[in-house]
Design a protein around this motif. Sequence first.
Motif, PDB file in Angstrom:
ATOM      1  N   THR A   1       0.861  -1.178   0.000  1.00  0.00           N
ATOM      2  CA  THR A   1       0.000   0.000   0.000  1.00  0.00           C
ATOM      3  C   THR A   1       0.896   1.226   0.000  1.00  0.00           C
ATOM      4  O   THR A   1       1.655   1.445   0.954  1.00  0.00           O
ATOM      5  CB  THR A   1      -0.906   0.023   1.250  1.00  0.00           C
ATOM      6  OG1 THR A   1      -1.733  -1.150   1.257  1.00  0.00           O
ATOM      7  CG2 THR A   1      -1.793   1.258   1.244  1.00  0.00           C
ATOM      8  N   ALA A   2       0.841   1.994  -1.071  1.00  0.00           N
ATOM      9  CA  ALA A   2       1.638   3.225  -1.131  1.00  0.00           C
ATOM     10  C   ALA A   2       1.114   4.187  -0.067  1.00  0.00           C
ATOM     11  O   ALA A   2      -0.052   4.561  -0.076  1.00  0.00           O
ATOM     12  CB  ALA A   2       1.526   3.854  -2.512  1.00  0.00           C
TER      13      ALA A   2
ATOM     14  N   HIS B   1      -2.902  -9.213   4.750  1.00  0.00           N
ATOM     15  CA  HIS B   1      -3.954  -8.208   4.880  1.00  0.00           C
ATOM     16  C   HIS B   1      -3.313  -6.845   4.628  1.00  0.00           C
ATOM     17  O   HIS B   1      -2.411  -6.424   5.355  1.00  0.00           O
ATOM     18  CB  HIS B   1      -4.555  -8.276   6.289  1.00  0.00           C
ATOM     19  CG  HIS B   1      -5.708  -7.350   6.504  1.00  0.00           C
ATOM     20  ND1 HIS B   1      -6.362  -7.247   7.722  1.00  0.00           N
ATOM     21  CD2 HIS B   1      -6.332  -6.478   5.673  1.00  0.00           C
ATOM     22  CE1 HIS B   1      -7.320  -6.362   7.631  1.00  0.00           C
ATOM     23  NE2 HIS B   1      -7.330  -5.874   6.402  1.00  0.00           N
ATOM     24  N   ALA B   2      -3.739  -6.169   3.586  1.00  0.00           N
ATOM     25  CA  ALA B   2      -3.111  -4.905   3.180  1.00  0.00           C
ATOM     26  C   ALA B   2      -3.208  -3.846   4.270  1.00  0.00           C
ATOM     27  O   ALA B   2      -4.146  -3.834   5.083  1.00  0.00           O
ATOM     28  CB  ALA B   2      -3.764  -4.384   1.907  1.00  0.00           C
ATOM     29  N   ALA B   3      -2.216  -2.964   4.281  1.00  0.00           N
ATOM     30  CA  ALA B   3      -2.203  -1.858   5.238  1.00  0.00           C
ATOM     31  C   ALA B   3      -3.272  -0.836   4.885  1.00  0.00           C
ATOM     32  O   ALA B   3      -3.700  -0.720   3.730  1.00  0.00           O
ATOM     33  CB  ALA B   3      -0.828  -1.195   5.237  1.00  0.00           C
ATOM     34  N   GLU B   4      -3.698  -0.071   5.873  1.00  0.00           N
ATOM     35  CA  GLU B   4      -4.635   1.017   5.636  1.00  0.00           C
ATOM     36  C   GLU B   4      -3.904   2.172   4.942  1.00  0.00           C
ATOM     37  O   GLU B   4      -2.794   2.532   5.352  1.00  0.00           O
ATOM     38  CB  GLU B   4      -5.246   1.499   6.949  1.00  0.00           C
ATOM     39  CG  GLU B   4      -6.025   0.441   7.707  1.00  0.00           C
ATOM     40  CD  GLU B   4      -7.194  -0.099   6.913  1.00  0.00           C
ATOM     41  OE1 GLU B   4      -7.817   0.686   6.163  1.00  0.00           O
ATOM     42  OE2 GLU B   4      -7.492  -1.308   7.026  1.00  0.00           O
TER      43      GLU B   4
ATOM     44  N   ASP C   1       2.875   0.851  11.575  1.00  0.00           N
ATOM     45  CA  ASP C   1       2.420  -0.533  11.533  1.00  0.00           C
ATOM     46  C   ASP C   1       0.918  -0.595  11.296  1.00  0.00           C
ATOM     47  O   ASP C   1       0.141   0.099  11.961  1.00  0.00           O
ATOM     48  CB  ASP C   1       2.780  -1.205  12.869  1.00  0.00           C
ATOM     49  CG  ASP C   1       2.567  -2.701  12.826  1.00  0.00           C
ATOM     50  OD1 ASP C   1       3.485  -3.410  12.383  1.00  0.00           O
ATOM     51  OD2 ASP C   1       1.479  -3.155  13.220  1.00  0.00           O
ATOM     52  N   SER C   2       0.519  -1.443  10.316  1.00  0.00           N
ATOM     53  CA  SER C   2      -0.898  -1.544   9.984  1.00  0.00           C
ATOM     54  C   SER C   2      -1.206  -2.925   9.428  1.00  0.00           C
ATOM     55  O   SER C   2      -0.576  -3.362   8.459  1.00  0.00           O
ATOM     56  CB  SER C   2      -1.289  -0.471   8.961  1.00  0.00           C
ATOM     57  OG  SER C   2      -2.630  -0.618   8.545  1.00  0.00           O
ATOM     58  N   ASN C   3      -2.143  -3.617  10.073  1.00  0.00           N
ATOM     59  CA  ASN C   3      -2.531  -4.971   9.663  1.00  0.00           C
ATOM     60  C   ASN C   3      -1.295  -5.865   9.578  1.00  0.00           C
ATOM     61  O   ASN C   3      -0.636  -6.067  10.583  1.00  0.00           O
ATOM     62  CB  ASN C   3      -3.339  -4.931   8.375  1.00  0.00           C
ATOM     63  CG  ASN C   3      -4.652  -4.170   8.564  1.00  0.00           C
ATOM     64  OD1 ASN C   3      -5.254  -4.238   9.643  1.00  0.00           O
ATOM     65  ND2 ASN C   3      -5.096  -3.440   7.554  1.00  0.00           N
ATOM     66  N   ASP C   4      -0.929  -6.382   8.389  1.00  0.00           N
ATOM     67  CA  ASP C   4       0.220  -7.291   8.292  1.00  0.00           C
ATOM     68  C   ASP C   4       1.504  -6.592   7.853  1.00  0.00           C
ATOM     69  O   ASP C   4       2.477  -7.265   7.495  1.00  0.00           O
ATOM     70  CB  ASP C   4      -0.095  -8.427   7.308  1.00  0.00           C
ATOM     71  CG  ASP C   4      -1.070  -9.441   7.878  1.00  0.00           C
ATOM     72  OD1 ASP C   4      -1.062  -9.641   9.110  1.00  0.00           O
ATOM     73  OD2 ASP C   4      -1.847 -10.032   7.103  1.00  0.00           O
ATOM     74  N   TRP C   5       1.512  -5.251   7.893  1.00  0.00           N
ATOM     75  CA  TRP C   5       2.663  -4.510   7.360  1.00  0.00           C
ATOM     76  C   TRP C   5       3.273  -3.585   8.404  1.00  0.00           C
ATOM     77  O   TRP C   5       2.576  -2.859   9.099  1.00  0.00           O
ATOM     78  CB  TRP C   5       2.228  -3.702   6.149  1.00  0.00           C
ATOM     79  CG  TRP C   5       1.823  -4.576   4.996  1.00  0.00           C
ATOM     80  CD1 TRP C   5       0.599  -5.151   4.791  1.00  0.00           C
ATOM     81  CD2 TRP C   5       2.656  -5.006   3.921  1.00  0.00           C
ATOM     82  NE1 TRP C   5       0.617  -5.911   3.649  1.00  0.00           N
ATOM     83  CE2 TRP C   5       1.865  -5.838   3.088  1.00  0.00           C
ATOM     84  CE3 TRP C   5       3.992  -4.765   3.570  1.00  0.00           C
ATOM     85  CZ2 TRP C   5       2.368  -6.439   1.926  1.00  0.00           C
ATOM     86  CZ3 TRP C   5       4.496  -5.351   2.420  1.00  0.00           C
ATOM     87  CH2 TRP C   5       3.685  -6.180   1.611  1.00  0.00           C
ATOM     88  N   ALA C   6       4.598  -3.608   8.482  1.00  0.00           N
ATOM     89  CA  ALA C   6       5.316  -2.737   9.419  1.00  0.00           C
ATOM     90  C   ALA C   6       5.457  -1.328   8.873  1.00  0.00           C
ATOM     91  O   ALA C   6       5.445  -0.350   9.615  1.00  0.00           O
ATOM     92  CB  ALA C   6       6.705  -3.312   9.713  1.00  0.00           C
ATOM     93  N   ASN C   7       5.629  -1.226   7.568  1.00  0.00           N
ATOM     94  CA  ASN C   7       5.778   0.062   6.891  1.00  0.00           C
ATOM     95  C   ASN C   7       5.345  -0.121   5.441  1.00  0.00           C
ATOM     96  O   ASN C   7       4.656  -1.091   5.126  1.00  0.00           O
ATOM     97  CB  ASN C   7       7.223   0.588   7.016  1.00  0.00           C
ATOM     98  CG  ASN C   7       8.250  -0.461   6.611  1.00  0.00           C
ATOM     99  OD1 ASN C   7       8.309  -0.906   5.464  1.00  0.00           O
ATOM    100  ND2 ASN C   7       9.064  -0.898   7.574  1.00  0.00           N
TER     101      ASN C   7
ATOM    102  N   GLY D   1       3.824 -10.497  12.294  1.00  0.00           N
ATOM    103  CA  GLY D   1       2.679 -11.338  11.968  1.00  0.00           C
ATOM    104  C   GLY D   1       2.582 -11.616  10.483  1.00  0.00           C
ATOM    105  O   GLY D   1       2.204 -12.719  10.068  1.00  0.00           O
ATOM    106  N   GLY D   2       2.933 -10.613   9.679  1.00  0.00           N
ATOM    107  CA  GLY D   2       2.906 -10.794   8.236  1.00  0.00           C
ATOM    108  C   GLY D   2       3.929 -11.807   7.764  1.00  0.00           C
ATOM    109  O   GLY D   2       3.621 -12.694   6.952  1.00  0.00           O
ATOM    110  N   TYR D   3       5.149 -11.693   8.287  1.00  0.00           N
ATOM    111  CA  TYR D   3       6.182 -12.668   7.918  1.00  0.00           C
ATOM    112  C   TYR D   3       5.791 -14.078   8.364  1.00  0.00           C
ATOM    113  O   TYR D   3       6.005 -15.057   7.635  1.00  0.00           O
ATOM    114  CB  TYR D   3       7.518 -12.284   8.554  1.00  0.00           C
ATOM    115  CG  TYR D   3       8.258 -11.183   7.842  1.00  0.00           C
ATOM    116  CD1 TYR D   3       8.532 -11.253   6.479  1.00  0.00           C
ATOM    117  CD2 TYR D   3       8.720 -10.057   8.537  1.00  0.00           C
ATOM    118  CE1 TYR D   3       9.226 -10.241   5.835  1.00  0.00           C
ATOM    119  CE2 TYR D   3       9.406  -9.048   7.892  1.00  0.00           C
ATOM    120  CZ  TYR D   3       9.660  -9.137   6.542  1.00  0.00           C
ATOM    121  OH  TYR D   3      10.359  -8.140   5.900  1.00  0.00           O
TER     122      TYR D   3
END
Length: 285
Positions: free
Chosen positions: A179-180, A245-248, A254-260, A267-269
């Motif tokens: 997510t950009a 799960h894509a970030a907002e 940090d958002s859903n499964d993404w740190a940045n 959790g994403g890894y």
Amino acid sequence: MSARIVGWEEYKRLFQIPGTTFDWHILAEGDSWFHFGFTPAIGQPRNLLDPLEFNKSTVIASVALSGDTIQHISQPSANPSLLEAMGYRKWNLILVSAGGNDLIDALSGSYTIKGTTIEILQPAAAASHFMDYINTIALESLLDHIENYYRQFSELRNSEGNGINKDTNIVVHCYDYITARNAPAVLIGKKLGPWAYKAFMKHKIPSSQWAYITDYLFERLAERLLRLANKLPNVVVVNTLNTLHAAEPDAKGDSNDWANEIHPNSGGYTKLANKKISPKLALLL
């Protein structure tokens, strides 16, 4: 059980200790998805190697480096540790995480092919479709380049150490939909990126088009990586798209499964490892 993950020099020292044995020896090369990563949770998986599970004792010797590209990895003069490792022993598997930074760098306009800078985004004053913002010639050139360097990596595997690893499977993963967003990675207090966000802002591309563009680009990268399995000997590619799960879009951390913007969190890894990578490795070992 989890693997013991060590750097290349530590791996060589490890086997000077009497009685040190492992059932499986795996070599890992790649980018930050295999390096230390940027996950915020201390004591949790830092990268995609940490949560991998095996049913026998396993050591992973990692020569991965955050920010690395397949272009750099596959150049012998630039990667002496990889060359040494390729010929050091017969590995059970060779894991590769590469191509994502090649795409991100080309998105940002900081990627060169044979001395020429390519940029796969372009301004479009009267755009009617998200494809109007993509330089398709530059994109195809990039994908061809990535494929060619994977071919070179395969040839290194085949030739180093008198071909001791020519029959060893190279396991490559795709990435997932980023997510950009204005969510840089942070390393020891220093901000890195964001990458896609800055590129879109530079070209004044409407935010309504960002997800369409990044989804398309990562699908094209995955498509090209998946083709490697049919083009190169003993290469296995795991499709990891649509796992996380894509970030907002408005989240700046940090958002859903993404740190940045471009790195999963712990959790994403773990999700990528459990759902996609570990099951494939179990079939190969």
